[in-house]
Scaffold this active site. Structure first.
Site, PDB file in Angstrom:
ATOM      1  N   GLU A  54      17.677  29.130 -10.347  1.00  0.00           N
ATOM      2  CA  GLU A  54      16.315  29.154  -9.815  1.00  0.00           C
ATOM      3  C   GLU A  54      15.399  28.192 -10.561  1.00  0.00           C
ATOM      4  OE1 GLU A  54      17.705  33.582  -9.926  1.00  0.00           O
ATOM      5  OE2 GLU A  54      18.146  31.716 -10.991  1.00  0.00           O
ATOM      6  N   CYS A  85      13.074  34.165 -14.334  1.00  0.00           N
ATOM      7  CA  CYS A  85      12.989  33.407 -13.084  1.00  0.00           C
ATOM      8  C   CYS A  85      11.875  33.930 -12.184  1.00  0.00           C
ATOM      9  CB  CYS A  85      14.331  33.428 -12.371  1.00  0.00           C
ATOM     10  SG  CYS A  85      15.608  32.500 -13.278  1.00  0.00           S
TER      11      CYS A  85
END
Length: 150
Positions: A54, A85
């Site tokens: 991510e 993330c």
């Protein structure tokens, strides 16, 4: 294009991570039905704990858009994101996150806990789970099963 199509692209990237000996997680970022960035796990090979799929996708999207704010974007990721993330997604102003497999130990969108439930955030994004979840889960299970085998 469908959510399954974009998650399929993320799964292809997860296979890249797996081929490098990394935990097989892949992510793509889409804006206006166009792929703008991709990423896959490589914290081991990069010696960087922040090199999650991510984060790598958000870095690439920021470069492409020339802006760290990724407004009106959708991230597709094969595994439920962790707290690091999710925090970065909040700061980046991602509009929606769609993930495949749930992560009951460290998932920060409902698996272990839900970071979006804290009302202090100035941005919240939509979340959808379970897109190609079986394929994502099988990829991860097979990877860890092989690593544990003698």
């Amino acid at each position: 294009m469908s959510d399954e199509y974009w998650m399929g692209k993320a799964l292809e990237l997860a296979h890249k991570a797996e081929a490098a000996g990394e935990v097989p997680v892949g992510a793509v970022i889409v804006k206006d039905e166009e792929l703008i960035a991709e990423g896959w796990n490589h914290p081991i090979t990069s010696h960087d704990a922040t090199s999650h799929a991510e984060i790598m996708a958000m870095r690439a999207a920021g470069e492409k858009l020339n802006n760290y704010r990724l407004i009106n974007t959708v991230m597709y990721v094969t595994l439920e994101p962790c707290a690091m993330c999710v925090g970065a997604m909040i700061h980046a102003r991602i509009s929606k996150v769609i993930y495949g497999a749930s992560e009951p130990r460290t998932g920060a969108l409902g698996g272990a806990f839900n970071l979006l439930e804290a009302n202090q955030h100035n941005h919240i994004f939509e979340v959808e789970s379970g897109v190609l979840a079986d394929e994502s889960k099988a990829l991860l299970q097979n990877f860890f099963q092989r690593r544990r085998s003698p």
